[in-house]
Design an enzyme around this catalytic site. Structure first.
Site, PDB file in Angstrom:
ATOM      1  CG  ASN A  47       5.421  -2.617   7.978  1.00 53.30           C
ATOM      2  OD1 ASN A  47       5.436  -3.428   7.058  1.00 53.30           O
ATOM      3  ND2 ASN A  47       4.338  -1.937   8.309  1.00 53.30           N
ATOM      4  CG  HIS A 133      -0.005   4.691   2.866  1.00 52.30           C
ATOM      5  ND1 HIS A 133      -0.581   5.460   3.849  1.00 52.30           N
ATOM      6  CD2 HIS A 133       0.197   3.473   3.413  1.00 52.30           C
ATOM      7  CE1 HIS A 133      -0.714   4.748   4.945  1.00 52.30           C
ATOM      8  NE2 HIS A 133      -0.252   3.529   4.714  1.00 52.30           N
ATOM      9  CD  GLU A 195       3.289   4.301  -1.132  1.00 53.05           C
ATOM     10  OE1 GLU A 195       3.794   3.191  -0.941  1.00 53.05           O
ATOM     11  OE2 GLU A 195       2.089   4.546  -0.972  1.00 53.05           O
ATOM     12  CB  SER A 199       2.869   0.222   1.699  1.00 56.85           C
ATOM     13  OG  SER A 199       1.619   0.560   1.144  1.00 56.85           O
ATOM     14  CG  ASP A 224       5.390   7.722   2.072  1.00 57.93           C
ATOM     15  OD1 ASP A 224       6.339   7.391   2.814  1.00 57.93           O
ATOM     16  OD2 ASP A 224       4.188   7.552   2.376  1.00 57.93           O
ATOM     17  CG  HIS A 227       7.304   0.371   2.995  1.00 58.58           C
ATOM     18  ND1 HIS A 227       7.035  -0.493   4.033  1.00 58.58           N
ATOM     19  CD2 HIS A 227       6.175   1.092   2.794  1.00 58.58           C
ATOM     20  CE1 HIS A 227       5.785  -0.310   4.437  1.00 58.58           C
ATOM     21  NE2 HIS A 227       5.243   0.648   3.700  1.00 58.58           N
ATOM     22  CE  LYS A 258       5.123   1.532   7.767  1.00 57.25           C
ATOM     23  NZ  LYS A 258       4.382   2.382   6.866  1.00 57.25           N
TER      24      LYS A 258
HETATM   25  C1  LIG Z   1       3.069   3.017   6.977  1.00 53.66           C
HETATM   26  C2  LIG Z   1       2.994   4.040   5.916  1.00 53.66           C
HETATM   27  C3  LIG Z   1       2.686   5.379   6.206  1.00 53.66           C
HETATM   28  C4  LIG Z   1       2.189   5.821   7.547  1.00 53.66           C
HETATM   29  O1  LIG Z   1       3.179   5.853   8.492  1.00 53.66           O
HETATM   30  P1  LIG Z   1       2.781   5.655  10.015  1.00 53.66           P
HETATM   31  O2  LIG Z   1       3.972   6.115  10.738  1.00 53.66           O
HETATM   32  O3  LIG Z   1       2.483   4.213  10.181  1.00 53.66           O
HETATM   33  O4  LIG Z   1       1.581   6.521  10.257  1.00 53.66           O
HETATM   34  C5  LIG Z   1       2.793   6.304   5.203  1.00 53.66           C
HETATM   35  N1  LIG Z   1       3.132   5.928   3.949  1.00 53.66           N
HETATM   36  C6  LIG Z   1       3.377   4.659   3.624  1.00 53.66           C
HETATM   37  C7  LIG Z   1       3.744   4.325   2.246  1.00 53.66           C
HETATM   38  C8  LIG Z   1       3.307   3.680   4.600  1.00 53.66           C
HETATM   39  O5  LIG Z   1       3.508   2.400   4.275  1.00 53.66           O
END
Ligand SMILES: *Cc1c(COP(=O)(O)O)cnc(C)c1O
Length: 414
Positions: A47, A133, A195, A199, A224, A227, A258
Protein backbone atom coordinates in the site's frame (compact mmCIF):
# COMPACT_ATOMS: atom_id res chain seq x y z
CA UNK A 1 -8.36 -30.55 26.00
CA UNK A 2 -4.89 -29.19 26.57
CA UNK A 3 -4.15 -25.69 25.34
CA UNK A 4 -1.44 -26.83 22.88
CA UNK A 5 -3.78 -29.48 21.46
CA UNK A 6 -6.50 -26.88 20.97
CA UNK A 7 -4.06 -24.61 19.10
CA UNK A 8 -2.72 -27.39 16.88
CA UNK A 9 -6.15 -28.75 15.99
CA UNK A 10 -7.24 -25.30 14.88
CA UNK A 11 -4.06 -24.77 12.85
CA UNK A 12 -4.49 -28.16 11.13
CA UNK A 13 -8.07 -27.20 10.30
CA UNK A 14 -6.93 -23.95 8.66
CA UNK A 15 -4.30 -25.94 6.74
CA UNK A 16 -6.97 -28.25 5.33
CA UNK A 17 -9.09 -25.28 4.22
CA UNK A 18 -6.08 -23.56 2.67
CA UNK A 19 -6.69 -20.68 5.06
CA UNK A 20 -3.53 -20.90 7.15
CA UNK A 21 -1.26 -17.89 6.77
CA UNK A 22 2.44 -17.61 7.47
CA UNK A 23 4.86 -14.77 7.91
CA UNK A 24 7.68 -14.45 5.41
CA UNK A 25 10.55 -12.05 5.82
CA UNK A 26 10.98 -9.55 2.98
CA UNK A 27 13.87 -7.08 2.95
CA UNK A 28 13.36 -4.00 0.73
CA UNK A 29 16.05 -3.80 -1.94
CA UNK A 30 15.19 -1.08 -4.43
CA UNK A 31 12.06 0.25 -6.09
CA UNK A 32 9.36 -2.33 -5.37
CA UNK A 33 11.84 -5.22 -5.11
CA UNK A 34 12.36 -7.24 -1.94
CA UNK A 35 14.85 -9.93 -1.04
CA UNK A 36 13.33 -13.13 0.42
CA UNK A 37 14.47 -16.68 1.19
CA UNK A 38 13.43 -17.64 -2.35
CA UNK A 39 15.33 -14.81 -3.96
CA UNK A 40 14.35 -11.38 -5.18
CA UNK A 41 10.66 -10.66 -5.77
CA UNK A 42 8.83 -7.76 -7.41
CA UNK A 43 6.07 -6.56 -5.07
CA UNK A 44 2.54 -5.96 -6.34
CA UNK A 45 0.78 -5.96 -2.99
CA UNK A 46 2.11 -3.00 -1.03
CA UNK A 47 0.00 0.00 0.00
CA UNK A 48 3.08 2.23 -0.33
CA UNK A 49 1.27 3.73 -3.33
CA UNK A 50 3.60 6.68 -3.84
CA UNK A 51 6.81 4.91 -2.84
CA UNK A 52 7.34 7.41 -0.01
CA UNK A 53 8.34 4.92 2.69
CA UNK A 54 11.88 4.97 1.33
CA UNK A 55 11.98 8.59 0.17
CA UNK A 56 15.21 10.19 1.48
CA UNK A 57 13.34 13.15 3.06
CA UNK A 58 10.96 10.80 4.92
CA UNK A 59 13.76 8.54 6.15
CA UNK A 60 15.95 11.52 7.16
CA UNK A 61 13.07 13.06 9.15
CA UNK A 62 12.68 9.79 11.09
CA UNK A 63 16.41 9.59 11.83
CA UNK A 64 16.59 13.22 12.97
CA UNK A 65 13.57 12.86 15.26
CA UNK A 66 14.89 9.66 16.83
CA UNK A 67 18.22 11.34 17.51
CA UNK A 68 16.62 14.49 18.92
CA UNK A 69 13.69 13.00 20.84
CA UNK A 70 14.54 9.34 21.45
CA UNK A 71 13.28 6.05 20.07
CA UNK A 72 10.17 5.90 22.25
CA UNK A 73 7.84 8.65 23.48
CA UNK A 74 7.91 7.20 27.01
CA UNK A 75 4.24 7.73 27.86
CA UNK A 76 0.81 8.46 26.51
CA UNK A 77 0.30 11.83 24.83
CA UNK A 78 -1.74 13.21 27.78
CA UNK A 79 0.87 12.15 30.34
CA UNK A 80 4.20 13.44 29.04
CA UNK A 81 4.54 11.78 25.62
CA UNK A 82 3.35 14.67 23.45
CA UNK A 83 6.53 15.68 21.63
CA UNK A 84 7.33 18.37 19.08
CA UNK A 85 7.21 15.72 16.35
CA UNK A 86 3.57 14.97 17.22
CA UNK A 87 2.67 18.68 17.25
CA UNK A 88 4.38 19.21 13.89
CA UNK A 89 2.61 16.22 12.35
CA UNK A 90 -0.79 17.45 13.50
CA UNK A 91 -0.16 21.00 12.20
CA UNK A 92 0.97 19.54 8.87
CA UNK A 93 -2.15 17.34 8.71
CA UNK A 94 -4.48 20.26 9.53
CA UNK A 95 -2.80 22.41 6.86
CA UNK A 96 -2.98 19.55 4.35
CA UNK A 97 -6.65 18.80 5.06
CA UNK A 98 -7.65 22.46 5.42
CA UNK A 99 -9.16 21.75 8.84
CA UNK A 100 -8.78 23.61 12.14
CA UNK A 101 -7.02 20.66 13.74
CA UNK A 102 -6.02 17.02 13.36
CA UNK A 103 -5.26 14.21 15.79
CA UNK A 104 -2.80 11.37 15.21
CA UNK A 105 -3.20 7.80 16.47
CA UNK A 106 -0.61 5.01 16.47
CA UNK A 107 -2.40 3.21 13.63
CA UNK A 108 -5.50 3.46 11.49
CA UNK A 109 -6.88 0.51 13.46
CA UNK A 110 -6.33 2.39 16.72
CA UNK A 111 -7.98 5.51 15.25
CA UNK A 112 -11.15 3.57 14.40
CA UNK A 113 -11.18 1.80 17.77
CA UNK A 114 -10.82 5.13 19.54
CA UNK A 115 -13.14 7.30 17.50
CA UNK A 116 -16.30 5.20 17.06
CA UNK A 117 -16.86 4.30 20.71
CA UNK A 118 -16.08 7.92 21.66
CA UNK A 119 -19.01 9.28 19.66
CA UNK A 120 -21.62 6.47 19.86
CA UNK A 121 -22.56 3.91 22.50
CA UNK A 122 -25.44 1.81 23.79
CA UNK A 123 -28.70 3.43 22.71
CA UNK A 124 -27.13 4.67 19.45
CA UNK A 125 -26.91 2.99 16.06
CA UNK A 126 -24.03 2.40 13.63
CA UNK A 127 -25.01 1.83 10.00
CA UNK A 128 -22.11 0.11 8.28
CA UNK A 129 -21.30 -0.83 4.67
CA UNK A 130 -21.03 -4.63 4.46
CA UNK A 131 -17.48 -4.45 3.08
CA UNK A 132 -16.14 -1.96 5.61
CA UNK A 133 -12.67 -2.74 6.99
CA UNK A 134 -12.35 -5.05 10.01
CA UNK A 135 -11.26 -2.15 12.25
CA UNK A 136 -14.55 -0.34 11.58
CA UNK A 137 -16.56 -3.49 12.33
CA UNK A 138 -14.60 -4.11 15.54
CA UNK A 139 -14.96 -0.46 16.56
CA UNK A 140 -18.71 -0.53 15.94
CA UNK A 141 -19.06 -3.69 18.07
CA UNK A 142 -16.88 -2.25 20.82
CA UNK A 143 -19.05 0.86 20.99
CA UNK A 144 -22.04 -1.16 22.18
CA UNK A 145 -24.27 0.66 19.68
CA UNK A 146 -26.94 -1.20 17.73
CA UNK A 147 -25.29 -2.43 14.51
CA UNK A 148 -27.08 -2.37 11.15
CA UNK A 149 -25.31 -3.39 7.92
CA UNK A 150 -26.26 -2.16 4.43
CA UNK A 151 -25.43 -3.96 1.20
CA UNK A 152 -22.16 -2.79 -0.29
CA UNK A 153 -22.57 0.68 -1.86
CA UNK A 154 -26.35 0.09 -2.07
CA UNK A 155 -28.09 3.45 -1.57
CA UNK A 156 -31.57 1.91 -1.51
CA UNK A 157 -30.60 -0.44 1.28
CA UNK A 158 -28.92 2.40 3.19
CA UNK A 159 -32.02 4.54 2.79
CA UNK A 160 -34.25 1.69 3.98
CA UNK A 161 -32.21 1.38 7.17
CA UNK A 162 -32.06 5.16 7.71
CA UNK A 163 -35.86 5.32 7.36
CA UNK A 164 -36.07 2.67 10.05
CA UNK A 165 -33.76 4.75 12.28
CA UNK A 166 -36.11 7.74 11.97
CA UNK A 167 -38.63 5.80 14.06
CA UNK A 168 -36.40 3.51 16.09
CA UNK A 169 -34.20 6.31 17.41
CA UNK A 170 -37.08 7.62 19.51
CA UNK A 171 -36.69 4.55 21.76
CA UNK A 172 -32.93 4.97 21.77
CA UNK A 173 -32.55 1.80 19.63
CA UNK A 174 -33.53 -0.37 22.58
CA UNK A 175 -35.98 -3.20 22.16
CA UNK A 176 -39.64 -2.60 23.05
CA UNK A 177 -39.28 -4.52 26.29
CA UNK A 178 -36.11 -2.73 27.32
CA UNK A 179 -37.75 0.60 26.51
CA UNK A 180 -40.79 -0.39 28.53
CA UNK A 181 -38.53 -1.28 31.43
CA UNK A 182 -38.33 2.40 32.36
CA UNK A 183 -35.29 4.55 32.80
CA UNK A 184 -34.66 7.75 30.95
CA UNK A 185 -34.65 7.19 27.17
CA UNK A 186 -32.87 9.74 24.99
CA UNK A 187 -33.22 9.71 21.22
CA UNK A 188 -30.39 7.64 19.77
CA UNK A 189 -27.64 9.01 17.55
CA UNK A 190 -27.07 7.47 14.14
CA UNK A 191 -23.59 7.12 12.62
CA UNK A 192 -23.15 5.94 9.03
CA UNK A 193 -19.72 4.36 8.44
CA UNK A 194 -18.06 3.66 5.10
CA UNK A 195 -14.77 3.86 3.21
CA UNK A 196 -14.05 6.24 0.35
CA UNK A 197 -12.00 3.62 -1.55
CA UNK A 198 -12.61 0.03 -0.45
CA UNK A 199 -9.47 -1.75 0.60
CA UNK A 200 -10.05 -5.15 -0.99
CA UNK A 201 -12.09 -4.28 -4.12
CA UNK A 202 -10.60 -0.88 -4.93
CA UNK A 203 -14.04 0.53 -5.77
CA UNK A 204 -15.45 3.77 -4.39
CA UNK A 205 -18.43 4.64 -2.22
CA UNK A 206 -21.09 6.96 -3.73
CA UNK A 207 -20.19 9.60 -1.15
CA UNK A 208 -22.19 12.47 -2.61
CA UNK A 209 -25.40 10.46 -2.34
CA UNK A 210 -24.47 9.10 1.09
CA UNK A 211 -23.89 12.65 2.36
CA UNK A 212 -27.31 13.69 1.02
CA UNK A 213 -28.98 10.68 2.70
CA UNK A 214 -27.33 11.08 6.08
CA UNK A 215 -28.19 14.80 6.04
CA UNK A 216 -31.84 14.07 5.23
CA UNK A 217 -32.08 11.51 8.03
CA UNK A 218 -30.18 13.54 10.58
CA UNK A 219 -27.34 11.03 10.87
CA UNK A 220 -23.58 11.58 11.14
CA UNK A 221 -20.98 10.16 8.77
CA UNK A 222 -17.54 8.61 9.27
CA UNK A 223 -15.52 8.10 6.08
CA UNK A 224 -12.32 6.06 6.23
CA UNK A 225 -9.98 7.49 3.59
CA UNK A 226 -7.20 4.93 4.16
CA UNK A 227 -6.87 4.40 0.39
CA UNK A 228 -7.92 7.88 -0.76
CA UNK A 229 -5.56 10.05 1.30
CA UNK A 230 -2.60 11.29 -0.74
CA UNK A 231 -4.06 10.03 -4.02
CA UNK A 232 -7.43 11.62 -4.85
CA UNK A 233 -8.47 15.22 -5.41
CA UNK A 234 -6.53 18.20 -6.77
CA UNK A 235 -4.93 18.71 -3.35
CA UNK A 236 -4.54 14.92 -2.90
CA UNK A 237 -6.57 15.19 0.32
CA UNK A 238 -8.85 12.32 -0.66
CA UNK A 239 -12.17 11.48 -2.28
CA UNK A 240 -14.08 13.84 0.05
CA UNK A 241 -12.06 16.70 -1.45
CA UNK A 242 -12.42 15.39 -5.00
CA UNK A 243 -16.22 15.36 -4.67
CA UNK A 244 -16.40 18.80 -3.04
CA UNK A 245 -17.73 17.36 0.23
CA UNK A 246 -15.27 18.94 2.64
CA UNK A 247 -17.01 20.18 5.78
CA UNK A 248 -19.96 17.83 5.20
CA UNK A 249 -18.48 14.68 6.76
CA UNK A 250 -18.44 14.73 10.57
CA UNK A 251 -15.57 12.23 10.92
CA UNK A 252 -13.03 12.11 8.07
CA UNK A 253 -10.42 9.50 8.96
CA UNK A 254 -7.16 8.69 7.21
CA UNK A 255 -4.07 6.59 7.63
CA UNK A 256 -0.40 7.52 7.49
CA UNK A 257 0.99 4.07 6.61
CA UNK A 258 -0.18 3.84 3.02
CA UNK A 259 0.33 6.66 0.48
CA UNK A 260 1.98 8.80 3.18
CA UNK A 261 4.75 6.24 3.65
CA UNK A 262 4.99 6.11 7.47
CA UNK A 263 2.53 4.67 10.03
CA UNK A 264 -0.45 5.86 12.03
CA UNK A 265 -4.02 6.99 11.68
CA UNK A 266 -5.65 10.41 11.97
CA UNK A 267 -8.87 12.33 12.17
CA UNK A 268 -9.20 15.93 11.02
CA UNK A 269 -11.84 18.46 12.01
CA UNK A 270 -12.76 21.31 14.30
CA UNK A 271 -11.03 22.31 17.53
CA UNK A 272 -14.05 20.90 19.41
CA UNK A 273 -13.88 17.52 17.67
CA UNK A 274 -10.17 17.12 18.39
CA UNK A 275 -10.52 18.25 22.02
CA UNK A 276 -13.40 15.82 22.42
CA UNK A 277 -11.35 12.91 21.04
CA UNK A 278 -8.29 13.81 23.15
CA UNK A 279 -10.55 13.35 26.17
CA UNK A 280 -12.65 10.40 25.06
CA UNK A 281 -10.87 8.20 22.50
CA UNK A 282 -9.56 5.37 24.67
CA UNK A 283 -6.95 4.12 22.17
CA UNK A 284 -5.49 7.63 22.32
CA UNK A 285 -5.78 8.21 26.08
CA UNK A 286 -4.54 4.80 27.26
CA UNK A 287 -1.76 4.05 24.79
CA UNK A 288 1.86 5.18 24.56
CA UNK A 289 2.34 7.95 22.00
CA UNK A 290 3.67 6.84 18.61
CA UNK A 291 7.49 7.05 18.40
CA UNK A 292 8.61 10.60 17.47
CA UNK A 293 10.46 9.16 14.48
CA UNK A 294 7.22 7.78 13.08
CA UNK A 295 5.39 11.08 13.58
CA UNK A 296 8.26 12.97 11.94
CA UNK A 297 8.33 10.58 8.98
CA UNK A 298 4.58 10.99 8.53
CA UNK A 299 4.90 14.79 8.67
CA UNK A 300 7.57 14.64 5.96
CA UNK A 301 5.27 12.38 3.92
CA UNK A 302 2.43 14.89 4.26
CA UNK A 303 4.67 17.77 3.10
CA UNK A 304 5.83 15.79 0.05
CA UNK A 305 2.30 14.78 -0.89
CA UNK A 306 1.03 18.36 -0.63
CA UNK A 307 3.82 19.66 -2.86
CA UNK A 308 5.04 19.18 -6.44
CA UNK A 309 6.51 15.78 -5.55
CA UNK A 310 3.02 14.53 -4.70
CA UNK A 311 1.65 15.60 -8.09
CA UNK A 312 4.55 13.95 -9.95
CA UNK A 313 4.17 10.68 -8.04
CA UNK A 314 0.39 10.51 -8.43
CA UNK A 315 0.82 11.06 -12.20
CA UNK A 316 3.40 8.24 -12.34
CA UNK A 317 1.09 5.95 -10.37
CA UNK A 318 -1.81 6.71 -12.73
CA UNK A 319 0.34 5.99 -15.79
CA UNK A 320 1.31 2.64 -14.27
CA UNK A 321 -2.31 1.91 -13.49
CA UNK A 322 -3.38 2.62 -17.04
CA UNK A 323 -0.66 0.39 -18.50
CA UNK A 324 -1.60 -2.42 -16.10
CA UNK A 325 -5.32 -2.11 -16.85
CA UNK A 326 -4.81 -2.10 -20.64
CA UNK A 327 -2.58 -5.17 -20.45
CA UNK A 328 -4.95 -7.14 -18.23
CA UNK A 329 -7.99 -6.37 -20.38
CA UNK A 330 -6.04 -7.44 -23.48
CA UNK A 331 -5.17 -10.68 -21.65
CA UNK A 332 -8.87 -11.40 -21.16
CA UNK A 333 -9.58 -10.12 -17.63
CA UNK A 334 -12.98 -8.48 -17.27
CA UNK A 335 -12.19 -5.35 -15.28
CA UNK A 336 -14.05 -2.12 -14.62
CA UNK A 337 -12.12 1.09 -15.36
CA UNK A 338 -9.70 1.59 -12.46
CA UNK A 339 -10.67 4.20 -9.83
CA UNK A 340 -7.86 3.36 -7.40
CA UNK A 341 -4.44 1.62 -7.36
CA UNK A 342 -6.14 -1.58 -6.15
CA UNK A 343 -6.87 -4.07 -8.95
CA UNK A 344 -8.65 -7.22 -7.69
CA UNK A 345 -8.18 -10.29 -9.87
CA UNK A 346 -11.12 -12.48 -8.83
CA UNK A 347 -10.47 -16.20 -8.60
CA UNK A 348 -13.20 -17.36 -6.21
CA UNK A 349 -11.95 -20.66 -4.82
CA UNK A 350 -9.44 -20.33 -1.96
CA UNK A 351 -7.26 -23.21 -3.16
CA UNK A 352 -7.05 -21.87 -6.71
CA UNK A 353 -6.19 -18.37 -5.49
CA UNK A 354 -3.38 -19.81 -3.40
CA UNK A 355 -2.10 -21.88 -6.36
CA UNK A 356 -2.07 -18.82 -8.62
CA UNK A 357 -0.31 -16.76 -5.98
CA UNK A 358 2.33 -19.49 -5.59
CA UNK A 359 2.80 -19.72 -9.36
CA UNK A 360 3.31 -15.94 -9.50
CA UNK A 361 5.86 -16.23 -6.73
CA UNK A 362 7.79 -18.71 -8.86
CA UNK A 363 7.73 -16.03 -11.56
CA UNK A 364 9.31 -13.60 -9.09
CA UNK A 365 6.09 -11.70 -8.36
CA UNK A 366 4.74 -11.14 -4.84
CA UNK A 367 0.93 -11.03 -4.84
CA UNK A 368 -0.59 -12.83 -1.86
CA UNK A 369 -4.00 -14.49 -2.17
CA UNK A 370 -6.63 -12.61 -0.18
CA UNK A 371 -8.97 -15.08 1.46
CA UNK A 372 -11.55 -15.50 4.18
CA UNK A 373 -11.80 -13.89 6.73
CA UNK A 374 -10.44 -10.80 4.93
CA UNK A 375 -13.06 -11.32 2.18
CA UNK A 376 -16.15 -13.61 2.19
CA UNK A 377 -15.70 -17.37 1.59
CA UNK A 378 -15.59 -18.28 -2.10
CA UNK A 379 -14.57 -14.71 -3.04
CA UNK A 380 -10.81 -15.28 -2.89
CA UNK A 381 -8.74 -13.07 -5.12
CA UNK A 382 -5.33 -11.72 -5.90
CA UNK A 383 -5.24 -8.13 -4.79
CA UNK A 384 -2.82 -6.43 -7.15
CA UNK A 385 -1.69 -2.98 -6.06
CA UNK A 386 0.40 -0.51 -7.98
CA UNK A 387 2.86 2.11 -6.84
CA UNK A 388 4.60 5.14 -8.26
CA UNK A 389 7.78 3.20 -7.42
CA UNK A 390 7.00 0.69 -10.20
CA UNK A 391 8.37 1.42 -13.67
CA UNK A 392 7.10 0.40 -17.12
CA UNK A 393 9.34 -2.68 -17.16
CA UNK A 394 7.89 -3.83 -13.80
CA UNK A 395 4.36 -3.66 -15.23
CA UNK A 396 5.44 -5.59 -18.34
CA UNK A 397 7.16 -8.21 -16.14
CA UNK A 398 3.95 -8.66 -14.20
CA UNK A 399 1.88 -9.16 -17.35
CA UNK A 400 4.32 -11.76 -18.71
CA UNK A 401 4.54 -13.57 -15.36
CA UNK A 402 0.75 -13.68 -14.99
CA UNK A 403 0.30 -15.31 -18.42
CA UNK A 404 2.89 -17.97 -17.56
CA UNK A 405 1.38 -18.57 -14.10
CA UNK A 406 -2.08 -19.03 -15.61
CA UNK A 407 -0.73 -21.47 -18.19
CA UNK A 408 1.01 -23.51 -15.55
CA UNK A 409 -1.96 -23.65 -13.18
CA UNK A 410 -4.52 -24.21 -15.94
CA UNK A 411 -6.60 -21.29 -14.62
CA UNK A 412 -8.28 -18.79 -16.94
CA UNK A 413 -8.58 -15.00 -16.58
CA UNK A 414 -11.83 -14.17 -14.72
C1 LIG B 1 -5.26 -0.34 6.34
C2 LIG B 1 -6.61 0.11 6.73
C3 LIG B 1 -6.89 0.53 8.04
C4 LIG B 1 -5.94 0.35 9.17
O1 LIG B 1 -4.89 1.23 9.13
P1 LIG B 1 -3.51 0.80 9.80
O2 LIG B 1 -2.78 2.07 9.90
O3 LIG B 1 -2.90 -0.19 8.88
O4 LIG B 1 -3.85 0.22 11.13
C5 LIG B 1 -8.12 1.09 8.29
N1 LIG B 1 -9.05 1.17 7.31
C6 LIG B 1 -8.84 0.73 6.07
C7 LIG B 1 -9.89 0.86 5.07
C8 LIG B 1 -7.61 0.18 5.75
O5 LIG B 1 -7.40 -0.31 4.53
Amino acid sequence: MSFERFLNQQLADWDRQRLRRRLKVARPVSGMRVATEEGELLVFSSNDYLGLSRHPAVVAAAVRAAEAEGAGAGAARLVCGSTEAHARLESALAAFKGSERALGFSSGYAAALGVLPAVVGPGDCVVLDRLAHACLVDAARLSGARLRVFRHNDLNDLERILRWTDEARVRGFRSETAAAGGGRIEPGRVLVVTESVFSMDGDRAPLREIVALKTRHDAWLLVDEAHGTGLCGAGRRGVIEELGLEGRVELPMGTLGKALGAAGGFVSGSVSLIDFLVNRARSFVFSTAPPPAVAAAAAAGVELVRGAEGAVRVARLNANLEAMHTGLVEAGWKLAAPVSPIVPLHVGDEGEAVRLSEALREEGLLVPAIRYPTVPRGRARLRVTLSAAHDAEDIAAFQRGLVRALNRTGLAPG
